[in-house]
Design an enzyme around this catalytic site. Sequence first.
Site, PDB file in Angstrom:
ATOM      1  N   LYS A 167      40.323  38.745  16.269  1.00 16.80           N
ATOM      2  CA  LYS A 167      40.714  40.130  15.956  1.00 16.80           C
ATOM      3  C   LYS A 167      39.816  40.827  14.927  1.00 16.80           C
ATOM      4  O   LYS A 167      40.238  41.753  14.235  1.00 16.80           O
ATOM      5  CB  LYS A 167      42.184  40.226  15.502  1.00 16.80           C
ATOM      6  CG  LYS A 167      43.188  39.512  16.357  1.00 16.80           C
ATOM      7  CD  LYS A 167      42.902  39.559  17.828  1.00 16.80           C
ATOM      8  CE  LYS A 167      43.089  40.910  18.471  1.00 16.80           C
ATOM      9  NZ  LYS A 167      42.628  40.864  19.896  1.00 16.80           N
ATOM     10  N   SER A 168      38.579  40.362  14.854  1.00 17.00           N
ATOM     11  CA  SER A 168      37.661  40.942  13.873  1.00 17.00           C
ATOM     12  C   SER A 168      36.601  41.838  14.493  1.00 17.00           C
ATOM     13  O   SER A 168      35.734  42.354  13.786  1.00 17.00           O
ATOM     14  CB  SER A 168      36.971  39.811  13.095  1.00 17.00           C
ATOM     15  OG  SER A 168      37.924  39.007  12.463  1.00 17.00           O
ATOM     16  N   GLY A 169      36.649  42.010  15.826  1.00 19.19           N
ATOM     17  CA  GLY A 169      35.653  42.880  16.461  1.00 19.19           C
ATOM     18  C   GLY A 169      34.793  42.158  17.490  1.00 19.19           C
ATOM     19  O   GLY A 169      33.671  42.594  17.781  1.00 19.19           O
ATOM     20  N   HIS A 172      35.092  31.670  18.380  1.00 16.60           N
ATOM     21  CA  HIS A 172      35.946  31.690  17.182  1.00 16.60           C
ATOM     22  C   HIS A 172      35.879  30.350  16.446  1.00 16.60           C
ATOM     23  O   HIS A 172      36.647  30.124  15.509  1.00 16.60           O
ATOM     24  CB  HIS A 172      37.401  31.963  17.576  1.00 16.60           C
ATOM     25  CG  HIS A 172      37.627  33.295  18.226  1.00 16.60           C
ATOM     26  ND1 HIS A 172      37.141  34.472  17.700  1.00 16.60           N
ATOM     27  CD2 HIS A 172      38.308  33.636  19.346  1.00 16.60           C
ATOM     28  CE1 HIS A 172      37.513  35.483  18.482  1.00 16.60           C
ATOM     29  NE2 HIS A 172      38.210  35.006  19.480  1.00 16.60           N
ATOM     30  N   SER A 207      46.523  43.174  13.666  1.00 21.80           N
ATOM     31  CA  SER A 207      45.961  43.185  15.009  1.00 21.80           C
ATOM     32  C   SER A 207      46.373  41.921  15.767  1.00 21.80           C
ATOM     33  O   SER A 207      46.728  41.968  16.957  1.00 21.80           O
ATOM     34  CB  SER A 207      44.432  43.282  14.904  1.00 21.80           C
ATOM     35  OG  SER A 207      43.841  43.279  16.175  1.00 21.80           O
ATOM     36  N   PHE A 233      34.977  53.473  19.946  1.00 24.20           N
ATOM     37  CA  PHE A 233      36.319  53.092  20.395  1.00 24.20           C
ATOM     38  C   PHE A 233      36.753  53.964  21.585  1.00 24.20           C
ATOM     39  O   PHE A 233      37.221  53.453  22.605  1.00 24.20           O
ATOM     40  CB  PHE A 233      37.312  53.246  19.229  1.00 24.20           C
ATOM     41  CG  PHE A 233      38.690  52.729  19.536  1.00 24.20           C
ATOM     42  CD1 PHE A 233      38.974  51.378  19.443  1.00 24.20           C
ATOM     43  CD2 PHE A 233      39.707  53.599  19.918  1.00 24.20           C
ATOM     44  CE1 PHE A 233      40.249  50.893  19.738  1.00 24.20           C
ATOM     45  CE2 PHE A 233      40.977  53.124  20.213  1.00 24.20           C
ATOM     46  CZ  PHE A 233      41.253  51.775  20.115  1.00 24.20           C
ATOM     47  N   ASN A 262      35.025  55.671  23.809  1.00 27.31           N
ATOM     48  CA  ASN A 262      34.326  55.413  25.077  1.00 27.31           C
ATOM     49  C   ASN A 262      34.600  54.018  25.624  1.00 27.31           C
ATOM     50  O   ASN A 262      34.758  53.852  26.836  1.00 27.31           O
ATOM     51  CB  ASN A 262      32.821  55.650  24.920  1.00 27.31           C
ATOM     52  CG  ASN A 262      32.501  57.129  25.030  1.00 27.31           C
ATOM     53  OD1 ASN A 262      33.234  57.881  25.689  1.00 27.31           O
ATOM     54  ND2 ASN A 262      31.435  57.567  24.373  1.00 27.31           N
ATOM     55  N   ARG A 285      43.628  48.471  20.704  1.00 29.76           N
ATOM     56  CA  ARG A 285      44.917  48.999  20.277  1.00 29.76           C
ATOM     57  C   ARG A 285      44.739  50.274  19.462  1.00 29.76           C
ATOM     58  O   ARG A 285      45.072  51.356  19.894  1.00 29.76           O
ATOM     59  CB  ARG A 285      45.638  47.890  19.484  1.00 29.76           C
ATOM     60  CG  ARG A 285      47.088  48.123  19.165  1.00 29.76           C
ATOM     61  CD  ARG A 285      47.604  46.977  18.294  1.00 29.76           C
ATOM     62  NE  ARG A 285      46.842  46.860  17.052  1.00 29.76           N
ATOM     63  CZ  ARG A 285      47.144  47.480  15.914  1.00 29.76           C
ATOM     64  NH1 ARG A 285      48.199  48.246  15.827  1.00 29.76           N
ATOM     65  NH2 ARG A 285      46.378  47.316  14.831  1.00 29.76           N
ATOM     66  N   GLY A 340      41.957  50.379  16.566  1.00 30.91           N
ATOM     67  CA  GLY A 340      40.549  50.460  16.168  1.00 30.91           C
ATOM     68  C   GLY A 340      40.321  51.205  14.862  1.00 30.91           C
ATOM     69  O   GLY A 340      39.369  51.974  14.749  1.00 30.91           O
TER      70      GLY A 340
HETATM   71  P1  A3P Z   1      43.183  46.660  16.496  1.00 24.37           P
HETATM   72  O1  A3P Z   1      44.207  45.740  17.100  1.00 24.37           O
HETATM   73  O2  A3P Z   1      43.352  46.801  15.012  1.00 24.37           O
HETATM   74  O3  A3P Z   1      43.095  47.962  17.189  1.00 24.37           O
HETATM   75  P2  A3P Z   1      38.714  41.113  18.824  1.00 24.37           P
HETATM   76  O4  A3P Z   1      37.812  41.675  19.843  1.00 24.37           O
HETATM   77  O5  A3P Z   1      38.010  40.231  17.823  1.00 24.37           O
HETATM   78  O6  A3P Z   1      39.907  40.471  19.423  1.00 24.37           O
HETATM   79  O7  A3P Z   1      39.215  42.339  17.927  1.00 24.37           O
HETATM   80  C1  A3P Z   1      40.063  43.313  18.491  1.00 24.37           C
HETATM   81  C2  A3P Z   1      40.167  44.442  17.507  1.00 24.37           C
HETATM   82  O8  A3P Z   1      38.924  45.168  17.500  1.00 24.37           O
HETATM   83  C3  A3P Z   1      41.269  45.440  17.910  1.00 24.37           C
HETATM   84  O9  A3P Z   1      41.765  45.956  16.669  1.00 24.37           O
HETATM   85  C4  A3P Z   1      40.460  46.440  18.693  1.00 24.37           C
HETATM   86  O10 A3P Z   1      41.069  47.699  18.831  1.00 24.37           O
HETATM   87  C5  A3P Z   1      39.202  46.524  17.815  1.00 24.37           C
HETATM   88  N1  A3P Z   1      38.062  47.143  18.505  1.00 24.37           N
HETATM   89  C6  A3P Z   1      37.501  46.807  19.672  1.00 24.37           C
HETATM   90  N2  A3P Z   1      36.505  47.650  19.985  1.00 24.37           N
HETATM   91  C7  A3P Z   1      36.429  48.560  18.985  1.00 24.37           C
HETATM   92  C8  A3P Z   1      35.608  49.699  18.722  1.00 24.37           C
HETATM   93  N3  A3P Z   1      34.679  50.106  19.572  1.00 24.37           N
HETATM   94  N4  A3P Z   1      35.812  50.393  17.574  1.00 24.37           N
HETATM   95  C9  A3P Z   1      36.757  50.009  16.705  1.00 24.37           C
HETATM   96  N5  A3P Z   1      37.575  48.935  16.895  1.00 24.37           N
HETATM   97  C10 A3P Z   1      37.415  48.216  18.025  1.00 24.37           C
END
Ligand code: A3P
Length: 294
Positions: free
Chosen positions: A45-47, A103, A133, A224, A226, A252, A254
């Site tokens: 959940k870090s991106g 991970h 997240s 986010f 797009n 979700r 972002g």
């Molecule tokens: P949130 O649940 O806070 O929205 P991972 O890919 O490591 O599982 O992380 C998912 C998190 O990254 C989610 O956070 C998701 O919305 C966010 N995320 C994915 N793409 C993104 C983007 N382009 N810009 C910002 N956040 C993004």
Amino acid sequence: MEQTPELVAHRGFNLIRGTHDPHDVDCISKLEMRDSDVFVVTYPKSGTIWMQQILLLLEAKGDVAAVSAANKSCNGDVVSWIEVIGSREAFMTAPSPRLRVSHLPYHLMPVALTQKKGKVIYVARNPKDVLVSYYYFHQLANMLETPRSFEDFFEKFLRGDVFGSSWFQHLKTWYSHKDDVNMLFITYEEMIQDLNAAVRSISTFLGKELTEEQLASVVKYSTFGNMRKIPQANYEQVSDDMFNHPVGKFMRKGTIGDWKNHFTVAQNDIFERVFQSEMKDFPVSFTWDKTDVA
Ligand code: A3P
């Protein structure tokens, strides 16, 4: 203390039953690496999927149609998680460049990385936002148990009783080895605050040569807004066996700081105490310190 049923503790790290095979994970450390290999390493959940999209777009020089065409269901078809069953075998014979996400903690990753073969991009995110997240992701992902309550999940996360184990351990261990491997350390918050600069530094780190126009396209299709419109990037085509789609979306919110909408004052105090104690000797102050730590 109740154990989380889907987890398998293996060499100090929690894996997911049915998704990971401990024996297979053990073989990852012996993988031969190529200079062109790239691993995006994150605590969940870090991106991760954000970085998948950026890597694919950089590889395709910003051609978003080519990226979508190469991925049938989701970006993970091409940039897969190395620890998931079947991924390691495919990696061994895959053509270069082999772009993967993981991970896993440092001690389970290929030892050959320490010979400076291949590259690692480590993405860190404010653990409070990671927790929120991850809470929602546990409702979406069928391989993870739906939390009984936010309070319950809060405690599990702080105990490290989740896939990924302790956020603190993950981050500190990887960071302490950042000079032992070719690593770019970047935060989710930096990417939110200046995606253009983040994409440029990732491109430079990977030795890519893109024109201004191509770089602008990479940035455009990794925002986010797009990414949410691209089925392969936002994981909306993943099977119902894996995701309980009606309850939420992988992409979700972002944003930075959603924890403030979820933590009570008491929870924040507890989190802060654990954070200060775990991170007191850590040499880096994060961008979120300035805005988010109460
Ligand atoms: P949130 O649940 O806070 O929205 P991972 O890919 O490591 O599982 O992380 C998912 C998190 O990254 C989610 O956070 C998701 O919305 C966010 N995320 C994915 N793409 C993104 C983007 N382009 N810009 C910002 N956040 C993004």
